[in-house]
Design a protein around this motif. Structure first.
Motif, PDB file in Angstrom:
ATOM      1  N   LEU A 238       0.825  -1.209   0.000  1.00  0.00           N
ATOM      2  CA  LEU A 238       0.000   0.000   0.000  1.00  0.00           C
ATOM      3  C   LEU A 238       0.859   1.259   0.000  1.00  0.00           C
ATOM      4  O   LEU A 238       0.519   2.249  -0.660  1.00  0.00           O
ATOM      5  N   CYS A 239       1.975   1.228   0.721  1.00  0.00           N
ATOM      6  CA  CYS A 239       2.879   2.381   0.726  1.00  0.00           C
ATOM      7  C   CYS A 239       3.355   2.723  -0.685  1.00  0.00           C
ATOM      8  O   CYS A 239       3.485   3.897  -1.040  1.00  0.00           O
ATOM      9  N   TYR A 240       3.630   1.697  -1.460  1.00  0.00           N
ATOM     10  CA  TYR A 240       4.150   1.903  -2.806  1.00  0.00           C
ATOM     11  C   TYR A 240       3.052   1.883  -3.870  1.00  0.00           C
ATOM     12  O   TYR A 240       3.343   1.876  -5.073  1.00  0.00           O
ATOM     13  N   GLY A 241       1.792   1.868  -3.425  1.00  0.00           N
ATOM     14  CA  GLY A 241       0.679   1.943  -4.360  1.00  0.00           C
ATOM     15  C   GLY A 241       0.529   0.733  -5.251  1.00  0.00           C
ATOM     16  O   GLY A 241       0.053   0.844  -6.384  1.00  0.00           O
ATOM     17  N   ILE A 242       0.933  -0.432  -4.777  1.00  0.00           N
ATOM     18  CA  ILE A 242       0.827  -1.666  -5.570  1.00  0.00           C
ATOM     19  C   ILE A 242      -0.536  -2.293  -5.300  1.00  0.00           C
ATOM     20  O   ILE A 242      -0.846  -2.678  -4.176  1.00  0.00           O
TER      21      ILE A 242
ATOM     22  N   ALA B 226       1.783  -9.847 -11.625  1.00  0.00           N
ATOM     23  CA  ALA B 226       3.220 -10.116 -11.475  1.00  0.00           C
ATOM     24  C   ALA B 226       3.456 -11.525 -10.937  1.00  0.00           C
ATOM     25  O   ALA B 226       4.398 -12.210 -11.351  1.00  0.00           O
ATOM     26  N   TYR B 227       2.590 -11.974 -10.026  1.00  0.00           N
ATOM     27  CA  TYR B 227       2.730 -13.306  -9.439  1.00  0.00           C
ATOM     28  C   TYR B 227       2.555 -14.382 -10.517  1.00  0.00           C
ATOM     29  O   TYR B 227       3.357 -15.318 -10.612  1.00  0.00           O
ATOM     30  N   ILE B 228       1.537 -14.227 -11.336  1.00  0.00           N
ATOM     31  CA  ILE B 228       1.286 -15.211 -12.399  1.00  0.00           C
ATOM     32  C   ILE B 228       2.422 -15.193 -13.412  1.00  0.00           C
ATOM     33  O   ILE B 228       2.890 -16.243 -13.859  1.00  0.00           O
TER      34      ILE B 228
ATOM     35  N   TYR C 122       5.302 -16.977 -11.856  1.00  0.00           N
ATOM     36  CA  TYR C 122       5.009 -18.417 -11.842  1.00  0.00           C
ATOM     37  C   TYR C 122       5.368 -19.037 -13.185  1.00  0.00           C
ATOM     38  O   TYR C 122       6.055 -20.059 -13.246  1.00  0.00           O
ATOM     39  N   HIS C 123       4.914 -18.438 -14.278  1.00  0.00           N
ATOM     40  CA  HIS C 123       5.195 -18.976 -15.603  1.00  0.00           C
ATOM     41  C   HIS C 123       6.695 -18.958 -15.896  1.00  0.00           C
ATOM     42  O   HIS C 123       7.226 -19.910 -16.480  1.00  0.00           O
ATOM     43  N   LYS C 124       7.368 -17.907 -15.477  1.00  0.00           N
ATOM     44  CA  LYS C 124       8.825 -17.832 -15.669  1.00  0.00           C
ATOM     45  C   LYS C 124       9.507 -18.967 -14.918  1.00  0.00           C
ATOM     46  O   LYS C 124      10.368 -19.660 -15.457  1.00  0.00           O
ATOM     47  N   ASN C 125       9.102 -19.187 -13.662  1.00  0.00           N
ATOM     48  CA  ASN C 125       9.718 -20.243 -12.858  1.00  0.00           C
ATOM     49  C   ASN C 125       9.401 -21.634 -13.398  1.00  0.00           C
ATOM     50  O   ASN C 125      10.225 -22.546 -13.283  1.00  0.00           O
ATOM     51  N   MET C 126       8.227 -21.812 -13.965  1.00  0.00           N
ATOM     52  CA  MET C 126       7.871 -23.113 -14.539  1.00  0.00           C
ATOM     53  C   MET C 126       8.776 -23.473 -15.713  1.00  0.00           C
ATOM     54  O   MET C 126       9.010 -24.648 -15.982  1.00  0.00           O
ATOM     55  N   GLY C 127       9.307 -22.464 -16.394  1.00  0.00           N
ATOM     56  CA  GLY C 127      10.173 -22.714 -17.543  1.00  0.00           C
ATOM     57  C   GLY C 127      11.657 -22.714 -17.226  1.00  0.00           C
ATOM     58  O   GLY C 127      12.480 -22.893 -18.127  1.00  0.00           O
ATOM     59  N   ARG C 128      12.002 -22.529 -15.969  1.00  0.00           N
ATOM     60  CA  ARG C 128      13.416 -22.415 -15.602  1.00  0.00           C
ATOM     61  C   ARG C 128      14.053 -23.789 -15.385  1.00  0.00           C
ATOM     62  O   ARG C 128      13.410 -24.723 -14.942  1.00  0.00           O
ATOM     63  N   ASN C 129      15.342 -23.847 -15.678  1.00  0.00           N
ATOM     64  CA  ASN C 129      16.142 -25.036 -15.393  1.00  0.00           C
ATOM     65  C   ASN C 129      17.033 -24.663 -14.202  1.00  0.00           C
ATOM     66  O   ASN C 129      18.105 -24.083 -14.363  1.00  0.00           O
ATOM     67  N   TRP C 130      16.565 -25.010 -13.022  1.00  0.00           N
ATOM     68  CA  TRP C 130      17.245 -24.596 -11.793  1.00  0.00           C
ATOM     69  C   TRP C 130      18.644 -25.198 -11.682  1.00  0.00           C
ATOM     70  O   TRP C 130      19.575 -24.525 -11.232  1.00  0.00           O
ATOM     71  N   ASP C 131      18.812 -26.452 -12.086  1.00  0.00           N
ATOM     72  CA  ASP C 131      20.129 -27.082 -12.004  1.00  0.00           C
ATOM     73  C   ASP C 131      21.137 -26.376 -12.905  1.00  0.00           C
ATOM     74  O   ASP C 131      22.271 -26.102 -12.501  1.00  0.00           O
ATOM     75  N   GLU C 132      20.712 -26.042 -14.103  1.00  0.00           N
ATOM     76  CA  GLU C 132      21.592 -25.344 -15.046  1.00  0.00           C
ATOM     77  C   GLU C 132      21.937 -23.944 -14.530  1.00  0.00           C
ATOM     78  O   GLU C 132      23.095 -23.529 -14.585  1.00  0.00           O
ATOM     79  N   GLU C 133      20.934 -23.224 -14.030  1.00  0.00           N
ATOM     80  CA  GLU C 133      21.186 -21.881 -13.501  1.00  0.00           C
ATOM     81  C   GLU C 133      22.141 -21.931 -12.318  1.00  0.00           C
ATOM     82  O   GLU C 133      23.024 -21.079 -12.190  1.00  0.00           O
TER      83      GLU C 133
END
Length: 121
Positions: free
Chosen positions: A84-88, A96-98, A101-112
């Motif tokens: 609320l302070c930052y007007g979000i 942003a959450y969704i 989520y989609h970004k994380n679903m496509g990530r290769n955590w082991d490679e990163e």
């Protein structure tokens, strides 16, 4: 029992803020940093319950569990104050959450992780 939406949570937080407006800081960008610092203190209280009582009591002792959940609520309240302070808005956060989520679903955590380890060596 009601399930609160993000919008409901923000509205409740605004109502609480309005009730205590004479004693509490206004929800302005300048106060956002303080909200986040207070939130960190509340995280410490969550950790304290884990350290003092353990996972078994959190899962099986109603008094401990309620205290544990209450500390999470305190964290969520400070998160909401900061939003609320930052007007979000609830809509911005949901979008942003969704997206994340989609970004994380496509990530290769082991490679990163492997790439990160090579970068810091």
């Amino acid at each position: 029992m009601d399930i609160l939406s993000l919008k409901d949570i923000q509205n409740i937080q605004k109502e609480l803020q309005d009730k205590h407006k004479e004693k509490w800081h206004a929800l302005t960008p300048e106060y956002g940093r303080s909200c986040l610092l207070w939130m960190m203190e509340e995280f410490g209280e969550i950790v304290s319950v884990i350290k003092k009582c353990g996972e078994n009591d959190i899962m099986n002792n109603a008094t401990v569990r309620n205290a544990f959940i209450e500390e999470f609520v305190d964290v969520m309240m400070f998160i909401n104050d900061a939003l609320l302070c930052y007007g979000i808005s609830a809509e911005e956060l949901s979008s942003a959450y969704i997206k994340k989520y989609h970004k994380n679903m496509g990530r290769n955590w082991d490679e990163e992780h492997a790439n990160y380890l090579q970068e810091i060596k």
